[in-house]
Design a protein around this motif. Structure first.
Motif, PDB file in Angstrom:
ATOM      1  N   UNK A 230       0.854  -1.185   0.000  1.00 10.51           N
ATOM      2  CA  UNK A 230       0.000   0.000   0.000  1.00 10.51           C
ATOM      3  C   UNK A 230       0.893   1.239   0.000  1.00 10.51           C
ATOM      4  N   UNK A 231       0.324   2.384  -0.373  1.00 11.46           N
ATOM      5  CA  UNK A 231       1.125   3.603  -0.479  1.00 11.46           C
ATOM      6  C   UNK A 231       0.470   4.742   0.278  1.00 11.46           C
ATOM      7  N   UNK A 232       1.324   5.525   0.944  1.00 13.77           N
ATOM      8  CA  UNK A 232       0.842   6.663   1.705  1.00 13.77           C
ATOM      9  C   UNK A 232       1.668   7.898   1.422  1.00 13.77           C
ATOM     10  N   UNK A 233       1.111   9.062   1.737  1.00 13.59           N
ATOM     11  CA  UNK A 233       1.807  10.325   1.531  1.00 13.59           C
ATOM     12  C   UNK A 233       1.705  11.172   2.792  1.00 13.59           C
ATOM     13  N   UNK A 234       2.795  11.856   3.097  1.00 22.75           N
ATOM     14  CA  UNK A 234       2.890  12.710   4.287  1.00 22.75           C
ATOM     15  C   UNK A 234       2.789  14.160   3.857  1.00 22.75           C
ATOM     16  N   UNK A 235       1.733  14.859   4.324  1.00 17.85           N
ATOM     17  CA  UNK A 235       1.446  16.227   3.909  1.00 17.85           C
ATOM     18  C   UNK A 235       0.948  17.045   5.102  1.00 17.85           C
ATOM     19  N   UNK A 236       1.070  18.350   4.978  1.00 18.09           N
ATOM     20  CA  UNK A 236       0.371  19.275   5.873  1.00 18.09           C
ATOM     21  C   UNK A 236      -0.926  19.711   5.179  1.00 18.09           C
ATOM     22  N   UNK A 237      -1.800  20.341   5.933  1.00 21.42           N
ATOM     23  CA  UNK A 237      -3.058  20.784   5.338  1.00 21.42           C
ATOM     24  C   UNK A 237      -3.511  22.105   5.937  1.00 21.42           C
ATOM     25  N   UNK A 238      -4.037  22.968   5.083  1.00 23.11           N
ATOM     26  CA  UNK A 238      -4.676  24.220   5.491  1.00 23.11           C
ATOM     27  C   UNK A 238      -5.992  24.283   4.738  1.00 23.11           C
ATOM     28  N   UNK A 239      -7.053  23.849   5.391  1.00 21.70           N
ATOM     29  CA  UNK A 239      -8.374  23.770   4.763  1.00 21.70           C
ATOM     30  C   UNK A 239      -9.314  24.743   5.469  1.00 21.70           C
ATOM     31  N   UNK A 240     -10.040  25.531   4.665  1.00 18.62           N
ATOM     32  CA  UNK A 240     -10.958  26.519   5.240  1.00 18.62           C
ATOM     33  C   UNK A 240     -12.269  26.538   4.453  1.00 18.62           C
ATOM     34  N   UNK A 241     -13.224  27.332   4.930  1.00 13.46           N
ATOM     35  CA  UNK A 241     -14.525  27.408   4.266  1.00 13.46           C
ATOM     36  C   UNK A 241     -14.410  28.001   2.866  1.00 13.46           C
ATOM     37  N   UNK A 242     -13.379  28.809   2.643  1.00 16.02           N
ATOM     38  CA  UNK A 242     -13.157  29.384   1.319  1.00 16.02           C
ATOM     39  C   UNK A 242     -11.678  29.300   0.980  1.00 16.02           C
ATOM     40  N   UNK A 243     -11.395  29.333  -0.324  1.00 18.24           N
ATOM     41  CA  UNK A 243     -10.010  29.322  -0.771  1.00 18.24           C
ATOM     42  C   UNK A 243      -9.272  30.560  -0.268  1.00 18.24           C
ATOM     43  N   UNK A 244      -9.949  31.700  -0.284  1.00 21.71           N
ATOM     44  CA  UNK A 244      -9.313  32.945   0.158  1.00 21.71           C
ATOM     45  C   UNK A 244      -8.881  32.854   1.619  1.00 21.71           C
ATOM     46  N   UNK A 312      -1.459  20.972   1.539  1.00 27.72           N
ATOM     47  CA  UNK A 312      -2.657  21.142   0.719  1.00 27.72           C
ATOM     48  C   UNK A 312      -3.372  22.391   1.211  1.00 27.72           C
ATOM     49  N   UNK A 313      -3.601  23.354   0.333  1.00 30.79           N
ATOM     50  CA  UNK A 313      -4.186  24.633   0.728  1.00 30.79           C
ATOM     51  C   UNK A 313      -5.400  24.918  -0.146  1.00 30.79           C
ATOM     52  N   UNK A 314      -6.512  25.259   0.476  1.00 33.01           N
ATOM     53  CA  UNK A 314      -7.692  25.631  -0.299  1.00 33.01           C
ATOM     54  C   UNK A 314      -8.960  25.457   0.491  1.00 33.01           C
ATOM     55  N   UNK A 315     -10.084  25.634  -0.181  1.00 30.90           N
ATOM     56  CA  UNK A 315     -11.371  25.358   0.434  1.00 30.90           C
ATOM     57  C   UNK A 315     -11.464  23.865   0.726  1.00 30.90           C
ATOM     58  N   UNK A 316     -12.438  23.496   1.541  1.00 27.81           N
ATOM     59  CA  UNK A 316     -12.602  22.081   1.861  1.00 27.81           C
ATOM     60  C   UNK A 316     -12.784  21.256   0.587  1.00 27.81           C
ATOM     61  N   UNK A 317     -13.565  21.768  -0.345  1.00 27.59           N
ATOM     62  CA  UNK A 317     -13.805  21.018  -1.572  1.00 27.59           C
ATOM     63  C   UNK A 317     -12.544  20.955  -2.436  1.00 27.59           C
ATOM     64  N   UNK A 318     -11.756  22.034  -2.463  1.00 26.24           N
ATOM     65  CA  UNK A 318     -10.514  22.020  -3.239  1.00 26.24           C
ATOM     66  C   UNK A 318      -9.518  21.020  -2.647  1.00 26.24           C
ATOM     67  N   UNK A 337      -1.019  16.854   8.876  1.00 28.24           N
ATOM     68  CA  UNK A 337      -0.749  17.697  10.039  1.00 28.24           C
ATOM     69  C   UNK A 337      -1.000  19.139   9.670  1.00 28.24           C
ATOM     70  N   UNK A 338      -0.974  20.021  10.658  1.00 29.62           N
ATOM     71  CA  UNK A 338      -1.152  21.445  10.406  1.00 29.62           C
ATOM     72  C   UNK A 338      -0.954  22.234  11.684  1.00 29.62           C
ATOM     73  N   UNK A 339      -0.643  23.505  11.554  1.00 26.31           N
ATOM     74  CA  UNK A 339      -0.333  24.354  12.709  1.00 26.31           C
ATOM     75  C   UNK A 339      -1.499  25.285  13.032  1.00 26.31           C
ATOM     76  N   UNK A 340      -1.932  25.261  14.302  1.00 23.14           N
ATOM     77  CA  UNK A 340      -1.605  24.281  15.336  1.00 23.14           C
ATOM     78  C   UNK A 340      -2.377  22.989  15.114  1.00 23.14           C
ATOM     79  N   UNK A 344      -6.249  22.448  13.482  1.00 24.31           N
ATOM     80  CA  UNK A 344      -6.256  21.995  12.089  1.00 24.31           C
ATOM     81  C   UNK A 344      -6.877  20.604  11.948  1.00 24.31           C
ATOM     82  N   UNK A 345      -6.785  19.786  12.987  1.00 21.99           N
ATOM     83  CA  UNK A 345      -7.465  18.489  12.936  1.00 21.99           C
ATOM     84  C   UNK A 345      -8.961  18.682  12.756  1.00 21.99           C
TER      85      UNK A 345
END
Length: 397
Positions: A230-244, A312-318, A337-340, A344-345
């Motif tokens: 199986x394959x996995x990827x290690x990334x951070x995430x910044x997800x918000x209600x809007x891309x802006x 990964x940065x963007x709206x939840x859908x992006x 992961x994400x700060x803090x 971010x969880x």
């Protein structure tokens, strides 16, 4: 098949800013904003468990708390969450490591995932008494996993290799279940070890096209031995209600990093022996310009942090769409992961996971239907995340 999502435990400390460190970089002082005590780490672990994450990665290195001890303590604060414990072969005998894993499985109810980290920096390895070169370390890892897997099968092991030697090794009590072996490494010495021994191959967050190429190589090496990985990827995430809003948060994090910190980190990272780290550096070249290396994939975190440096940065859908792109490239597991990390969880768990569930890409583990029930992807989890940050009084901002 449902995608699997893991979160991250910041055992070097957490912050509303980027916490640097690892692979030759100095640990930034912002890690002291929220010290990695059990109270705070337990908040993150419980949040991850509630939101539908399968497990939580705990790193290894001189710059963070010990992964085995910390996660063993956290099993008492959680019910279902598994712990992806980063572990370096060569620091313990394979027999003792196999025994520790078996004990962990019995005492935790089978919640250990073992992340084998061979070690990319000779200077740090020597501090622990390990003086092998990089390629030799991977050869030792292969011997180590050969011995450990045989012990977990209940075999009596006699092994005399180039780096490890055991005689009459056996376990009186076997692990149940046998912990899956996660493994990372991008060098020519690493990939054959992955194909032969690992259950899940992990890579850092390069663009999906580059990840797909690496997956193809490991898949072929595994298939040649009649194995499926199986394959996995290690990334951070910044997800918000809007891309802006998401990109505004990325800009805020970048504004908190001064030029001297970037220069110091890049000097350290440039000396790294890790092929994976070299590939991370190539994505941004140490420059603040052009950090969006692909739509929605931002390399700003890698300016001051060793290891995984993209988000990964963007709206939840992006962000859900980017998850889909990695899935089409062959990725089945995501370590995020994400700060803090506490807030971010919630942003990801309440904003993105429900969208993936609606698309049939995600089924929450354990108690289905509870994780992420507070949001349908368009509602803001900000109020809940903010409240969670104050629970228990251990955030210490």
């Amino acid at each position: 098949m449902s995608l699997t999502f893991h979160w991250f435990l910041p055992t070097s400390g957490d912050s509303r800013r980027i916490v640097g460190g690892g692979h030759g970089t100095p640990l930034s002082g912002s890690g002291a904003d929220r010290p990695p005590d059990i109270g705070y780490l337990a908040q993150i672990a419980r949040a991850a468990e509630q939101l539908g994450f399968t497990g939580a990665l705990t790193p290894t290195g001189a710059w963070c708390e010990d992964a085995w001890l910390t996660t063993a303590m956290l099993t008492r604060h959680t019910e279902r969450l598994k712990f992806l414990v980063a572990f370096r072969p060569g620091f313990l005998s394979p027999t003792l490591a196999a025994q520790m894993a078996a004990t962990y499985q019995r005492q935790s109810g089978g919640r250990l995932l073992l992340n084998i980290v061979t070690g990319g920096e000779s200077e740090e390895q020597r501090a622990y008494g390990d003086f092998l070169g990089k390629d030799e370390r991977y050869a030792r890892t292969a011997e180590f996993l050969h011995i450990v897997r045989a012990l977990w099968r209940g075999e009596r092991v006699d092994h005399e290799g180039a780096h490890l030697r055991v005689s009459g090794a056996r376990l009186t009590r076997l692990p149940d279940p046998v912990p899956p072996v996660y493994f990372g490494g991008s060098s020519a010495a690493a990939l054959p070890v992955a194909g032969r021994h690992c259950d899940v191959y992990l890579t850092w967050g390069e663009p999906p096209e580059q990840v797909a190429e690496k997956i193809g190589r490991v898949r072929a090496l595994a298939a040649a031995r009649g194995r499926r990985v199986r394959f996995g990827v290690r990334l951070h995430t910044i997800s918000r209600d809007s891309s802006q809003a998401a990109w505004a948060e990325a800009a805020r994090l970048l504004d908190g990093v001064d030029a001297q910190a970037v220069a110091a980190a890049q000097r350290g990272l440039a000396r790294s022996e890790s092929e994976g780290q070299r590939r991370m550096l190539a994505l941004h070249g140490g420059s603040r310009d052009g950090l969006e290396i692909r739509p929605g994939l931002w390399a700003g975190i890698g300016l001051v942090r060793g290891g995984a440096g993209t988000a990964l940065v963007g709206s939840h859908r992006e962000v859900a769409g980017l998850i889909g792109e990695y899935h089409r490239a062959g990725v089945e597991e995501f370590v995020l992961s994400g700060y803090p990390h506490l807030e971010e969880a919630y942003w990801f768990g309440e904003g993105v996971l429900p969208l993936l569930r609606a698309e049939g890409l995600f089924v929450p583990p354990g108690r289905q239907g509870r994780a992420g029930s507070g949001s349908r992807g368009g509602e803001s989890p900000g109020a809940r995340a903010g409240a969670a940050a104050g629970v228990g009084g251990s955030a210490k901002e």
